[in-house]
Design a protein around this motif. Structure first.
Motif, PDB file in Angstrom:
ATOM      1  N   ARG A 188      -8.511   2.285   1.408  1.00 44.53           N
ATOM      2  CA  ARG A 188      -8.896   2.210   2.817  1.00 44.53           C
ATOM      3  C   ARG A 188      -9.501   0.861   3.187  1.00 44.53           C
ATOM      4  O   ARG A 188      -9.429   0.438   4.348  1.00 44.53           O
ATOM      5  N   ALA A 203       0.830  -1.208   0.000  1.00 48.80           N
ATOM      6  CA  ALA A 203       0.000   0.000   0.000  1.00 48.80           C
ATOM      7  C   ALA A 203       0.863   1.257   0.000  1.00 48.80           C
ATOM      8  O   ALA A 203       0.545   2.244  -0.674  1.00 48.80           O
ATOM      9  N   GLN A 232      -4.118   6.276  -0.330  1.00 50.45           N
ATOM     10  CA  GLN A 232      -4.541   5.515   0.842  1.00 50.45           C
ATOM     11  C   GLN A 232      -6.039   5.612   1.068  1.00 50.45           C
ATOM     12  O   GLN A 232      -6.648   4.699   1.642  1.00 50.45           O
ATOM     13  N   GLY A 280      -5.127   0.339   3.610  1.00 51.87           N
ATOM     14  CA  GLY A 280      -4.614   1.693   3.458  1.00 51.87           C
ATOM     15  C   GLY A 280      -3.980   2.198   4.742  1.00 51.87           C
ATOM     16  O   GLY A 280      -4.420   1.869   5.850  1.00 51.87           O
TER      17      GLY A 280
END
Length: 294
Positions: free
Chosen positions: A170, A91, A166, A174
């Protein structure tokens, strides 16, 4: 009868240029460059857009398939129902995709190069150094302005890219700035722009031509690191760690993920390399401008 004595009008004493005057002058020059709005506007949007597109693509892929599972090689696993492979997902790396930030490096370096090479190309350097004979003060003021502008630019792009990617991820792990390695990656990415800008200033002082300076910075910042990849020979890889691209890649690596390199660099070494390249770029620019004729 004596003629009246003529009155001589004395010119007011010339006030020497102070450093704040040089800063104001260099800010006007940088703001007047045609390349400045393109670097700070569309250039930043393109860098952020590449990262956002990568995050959206990864989010769509994760929505269609299984989430990455634990294990040393989750990319080798496959889901029988969907037929899609489970893949290792980074991520943090999605916010700092290599092609996007390589583009940022080139944009920042070209802006720094144009700040010097543009003056030589237009002949403005003669006027500037005639007004301020201390050339090193001029270069120092130019470096302060370029560094400040590119630091704000890099910070805006880094924070925007991190927040946008991010947010898209999520539901798939994230991160926030409080997660390990996130703040370090944002700070390193923000600092990458002014460091490359100072390298660009050095190229502009040495080459004194916009196209030649652009080719120089691309060769140093992007092509040279490609010669020092692989881990067959330790000295080759450790030489690669001395370049800003490798130092940045070390700092944006998620500490939660395993390190696959055979000869990895430490975070302290990477910070040192970034700082050293900024100092070296400024020193080369000052020396070249001070010792070479206009």
């Amino acid at each position: 009868m004596n003629a009246p004595a003529s009155v001589r009008h004395l010119a007011p004493p010339e006030v020497p240029a102070r450093f704040r005057h040089l800063l104001r002058s260099e800010w006007i020059k940088l703001r007047s460059l045609r390349s400045t709005p393109y670097v700070l506007g569309p250039g930043g949007l393109v860098v952020t857009g590449i990262c956002v597109n990568a995050a959206r693509s990864n989010a769509d892929r994760l929505d269609r398939g299984p989430r990455p599972g634990p294990g040393p090689d989750p990319g080798a696993a496959a889901d029988a129902d969907s037929g899609l492979p489970a893949f290792a997902f980074d991520a943090l790396g999605t916010a700092f995709v290599d092609p996007a930030w390589q583009l940022l490096m080139v944009l920042a370096a070209c802006l720094g190069a144009a700040a010097l090479s543009g003056e030589y190309a237009t002949g403005l350097a003669r006027t500037t150094f005639a007004a301020v004979p201390d050339r090193r003060s001029v270069v120092a003021a130019k470096a302060v302005v370029v560094t400040a502008v590119l630091l704000v630019f890099g910070a805006c792009v880094a924070l925007t890219s991190f927040a946008a990617t991010q947010a898209l991820l999520r539901d798939h792990g994230g991160l926030s700035l409080s997660d390990p390695g996130a703040a370090r990656a944002v700070v390193a990415s923000a600092l990458l722009a002014p460091v490359c800008g100072l390298v660009g200033m050095a190229a502009g002082a040495l080459v004194r031509h916009a196209a030649g300076a652009a080719v120089t910075v691309i060769g140093v910042l992007l092509l040279l690191p490609a010669l020092f990849q692989g881990d067959t020979y330790r000295w080759v890889r450790e030489t690669g760690h001395l370049l800003p691209l490798d130092a940045w890649a070390t700092l944006v690596h998620d500490p939660a993920l395993p390190v696959t390199e055979k000869y990895p660099a430490t975070a302290a070494e990477a910070w040192t390399v970034l700082g050293a390249w900024g100092v070296l770029g400024l020193a080369v620019a000052m020396a070249a401008v001070h010792h070479r004729d206009v």
